[in-house]
Scaffold this motif. Structure first.
Motif, PDB file in Angstrom:
ATOM      1  N   VAL A  82       0.336  -1.188  -0.168  1.00 57.93           N
ATOM      2  CA  VAL A  82       0.179  -0.269  -0.088  1.00 57.93           C
ATOM      3  C   VAL A  82       0.606   1.230   0.039  1.00 57.93           C
ATOM      4  O   VAL A  82       0.708   2.358  -0.607  1.00 57.93           O
ATOM      5  N   THR A  87      -1.090   6.339  -2.345  1.00 55.95           N
ATOM      6  CA  THR A  87      -1.729   6.793  -2.329  1.00 55.95           C
ATOM      7  C   THR A  87      -2.329   8.181  -1.870  1.00 55.95           C
ATOM      8  O   THR A  87      -3.299   8.399  -2.551  1.00 55.95           O
ATOM      9  N   LEU A  96      -5.289   4.535  -7.076  1.00 53.16           N
ATOM     10  CA  LEU A  96      -6.104   2.918  -7.169  1.00 53.16           C
ATOM     11  C   LEU A  96      -5.783   2.365  -8.246  1.00 53.16           C
ATOM     12  O   LEU A  96      -6.499   0.881  -7.591  1.00 53.16           O
ATOM     13  N   THR A 100      -3.869  -0.872  -6.108  1.00 53.24           N
ATOM     14  CA  THR A 100      -4.597  -2.520  -6.512  1.00 53.24           C
ATOM     15  C   THR A 100      -4.093  -3.773  -6.808  1.00 53.24           C
ATOM     16  O   THR A 100      -3.768  -4.730  -6.572  1.00 53.24           O
ATOM     17  N   ARG A 133      -6.481   0.367   5.906  1.00 51.83           N
ATOM     18  CA  ARG A 133      -8.334   1.013   5.635  1.00 51.83           C
ATOM     19  C   ARG A 133      -8.285   2.674   5.490  1.00 51.83           C
ATOM     20  O   ARG A 133      -8.818   3.185   5.234  1.00 51.83           O
ATOM     21  N   CYS A 136      -6.946   3.716   2.615  1.00 44.18           N
ATOM     22  CA  CYS A 136      -8.205   3.394   1.718  1.00 44.18           C
ATOM     23  C   CYS A 136      -9.073   4.447   1.435  1.00 44.18           C
ATOM     24  O   CYS A 136      -9.073   4.851   0.608  1.00 44.18           O
ATOM     25  N   GLU A 137      -9.660   4.665   2.802  1.00 43.62           N
ATOM     26  CA  GLU A 137     -10.255   5.828   2.719  1.00 43.62           C
ATOM     27  C   GLU A 137     -10.011   7.028   2.513  1.00 43.62           C
ATOM     28  O   GLU A 137     -11.149   7.308   1.760  1.00 43.62           O
ATOM     29  N   ARG A 159     -16.203   1.060  -0.085  1.00 38.68           N
ATOM     30  CA  ARG A 159     -14.982   0.157   0.322  1.00 38.68           C
ATOM     31  C   ARG A 159     -15.220  -1.109   0.507  1.00 38.68           C
ATOM     32  O   ARG A 159     -14.751  -1.672   0.013  1.00 38.68           O
ATOM     33  N   TYR A 162     -14.903  -2.349  -3.371  1.00 36.20           N
ATOM     34  CA  TYR A 162     -13.936  -2.125  -3.693  1.00 36.20           C
ATOM     35  C   TYR A 162     -12.832  -4.011  -2.975  1.00 36.20           C
ATOM     36  O   TYR A 162     -12.393  -4.247  -3.737  1.00 36.20           O
ATOM     37  N   TYR A 163     -13.201  -4.292  -1.631  1.00 40.77           N
ATOM     38  CA  TYR A 163     -12.150  -5.379  -0.606  1.00 40.77           C
ATOM     39  C   TYR A 163     -12.984  -6.276  -1.262  1.00 40.77           C
ATOM     40  O   TYR A 163     -12.301  -6.788  -1.656  1.00 40.77           O
TER      41      TYR A 163
END
Length: 204
Positions: A82, A87, A96, A100, A133, A136-137, A159, A162-163
C-alpha cells in the motif's frame, strides 16, 4: 509516519542477512505448504524449504509460532504494498490502479497468511489492516473530490465493494487465473463502471 514505517517499528529486530534469507525461505515454504494443506506439519515445511527440521525449530519453537510469524510477515508485505503506491500524492485514478495491483500481488503470493490477517486475532495484522483502511478511505475521498467517483458516492459502501472485488480477484489469482496487472484492471473497471449498459433505465 508512513504505514510501512509504523509497521516496521513495531516489528522484531532486523536479522543478519544469512538468517533473514533462511527465515524467508522457511516462510515462503510454509505459505506454499499451508496453502495446500492447512494441517501440514513442521516436518513438511522443512522438507519444502530444503532445510533440516531442527533448523525450522531453532527459529520457530512451535507450529503456532511459525504461523504467527507468517501472518505478521504477510501483514508487513501488505503495508509495504500500500505504501509503495503513494496513495496520498499520486493522482487518484493512477493510485487506485497501482495500489490494487500491489495488494493483489501480496494476496496472491501469500494467500494462506493473508486469509488469517482479516480476523483481527493477530495484533500486528490488525493494526496494519486498520492503517490500510484509513489509507483506503483517504484515497476514495480524493477520488470522489477529483470526479473519479460520483459526488454522491457512499465511501463506506464503495470501500466494502472494493474490498470484496479484491478478495475475489486474489482468489482467482491464487488459483492461477491471471496476473496482478490484469486482475487490477478488472477490479478498477468493475468498481468504476460495473456491468450496466449506459442505456439501462435508472431506478428512481
Amino acid at each position: 509516519m508512513t504505514t510501512a514505517q509504523r509497521s516496521s517499528q513495531r516489528g522484531k529486530r532486523p536479522l543478519r542477512a544469512d538468517s533473514e534469507r533462511t527465515v524467508r525461505t522457511i516462510l515462503e515454504a510454509a505459505e506454499r505448504v499451508f496453502a495446500a494443506n492447512p494441517a501440514a506439519t513442521m516436518e513438511q515445511v522443512a522438507q519444502a524449504a530444503g532445510v533440516a527440521r531442527t533448523t525450522v525449530h531453532r527459529r520457530f519453537a512451535t507450529r503456532e509460532a511459525l504461523v504467527e510469524e507468517l501472518t505478521g510477515w504477510a501483514a508487513r508485505r501488505f503495508a509495504e504494498a500500500v505504501e509503495s503506491a503513494h496513495t496520498d500524492s499520486t493522482p487518484p485514478l493512477v493510485a487506485l490502479y497501482q495500489v490494487t495491483a500491489n495488494v493483489l500481488r501480496v494476496k496472491t503470493n501469500w494467500w494462506f497468511a493473508m486469509s488469517r490477517t482479516a480476523d483481527g486475532a493477530h495484533p500486528e495484522a490488525a493494526r496494519v489492516h486498520a492503517e490500510v483502511r484509513d489509507d483506503c478511505e483517504r484515497l476514495l475521498r480524493r477520488a470522489r473530490e477529483a470526479g473519479v467517483l460520483r459526488p454522491d458516492a457512499d465511501l463506506d459502501w464503495t470501500r466494502r465493494v472494493y474490498y470484496a472485488l479484491i478478495h475475489e480477484a486474489a482468489a482467482e489469482g491464487a488459483s492461477g487465473g491471471g496476473d496482478a496487472e490484469a486482475l487490477a484492471t478488472r477490479v478498477v473497471d468493475t468498481l468504476l463502471r460495473g456491468f450496466g449498459s449506459p442505456a439501462a433505465p435508472v431506478i428512481a
